[in-house]
Write an enzyme that holds these catalytic residues in place. Sequence first.
Site, short mmCIF file in Angstrom:
data_model
loop_
_atom_site.label_atom_id
_atom_site.label_comp_id
_atom_site.label_asym_id
_atom_site.label_seq_id
_atom_site.Cartn_x
_atom_site.Cartn_y
_atom_site.Cartn_z
N SER A 66 44.75 45.55 40.85
CA SER A 66 43.56 45.09 41.56
C SER A 66 43.32 45.97 42.76
O SER A 66 44.26 46.59 43.28
CB SER A 66 43.77 43.64 42.01
OG SER A 66 42.74 43.21 42.87
N TYR A 79 48.60 36.92 46.06
CA TYR A 79 47.91 37.76 45.07
C TYR A 79 48.06 39.24 45.44
O TYR A 79 48.45 40.06 44.60
CB TYR A 79 46.43 37.36 44.99
CG TYR A 79 45.67 38.08 43.90
CD1 TYR A 79 45.77 37.66 42.58
CD2 TYR A 79 44.84 39.15 44.20
CE1 TYR A 79 45.07 38.30 41.57
CE2 TYR A 79 44.13 39.80 43.20
CZ TYR A 79 44.25 39.37 41.89
OH TYR A 79 43.55 40.03 40.90
#
Length: 198
Positions: A66, A79
């Site tokens: 990501s 995350y």
Amino acid sequence: VKKEVGDVSILINNAGIVTGKRFMDSPDSLMEKSMEVNIMAHFWTYKAFLPAMIASNHGHLVSIASAAGLIGASRLADYCASKFAAVGFAETVDSEMRVMGKTGIKTTIVCPYFINTGMFDGCRSKWPRVLPSLEPEYVAEKIMTAVRRDQEILIIPRSIYFFVFLKHLLPVKVIVLFSEYFGNFHIMDTFKGQRKKD
């Protein structure tokens, strides 16, 4: 999978979950689950499928990380930590393959911005022309092209390259100003996430 289809020559690690809460508000169980799904799963799939790739000196490892694995963001502590780990892990395995002379094993690290899959529902970019939400089909097409070209890293949209470059070049105080201006501190304020199906 190994029993049913045999050796795998292209491994794409794409599983991911997000808590979307401030670090101090995140339940321990959800933080642990984020790490299990977003990085530990990479360890176990590589352990399962990499030996056959090494034996044949052929294969491709694709890590769907990501943009949050390159630049930290508020309300994404677990995350970001897991995605930074995914980037570092993939880079390290690539280094190990090169040291072993296994040049037939390629690695592609994918760092996209938000993809419209429902996972980040409610999140809004302050500047959608600079940081647009991405359509899954577009991202899949870019990944397939990157794999065909043996591209080591794919960051989408391209504007993220600029932010990563600045992060490593400018003083932290300037980066904080950029982050505030581009809304990075508040991108998760309207987060709803994917609704669970009954």
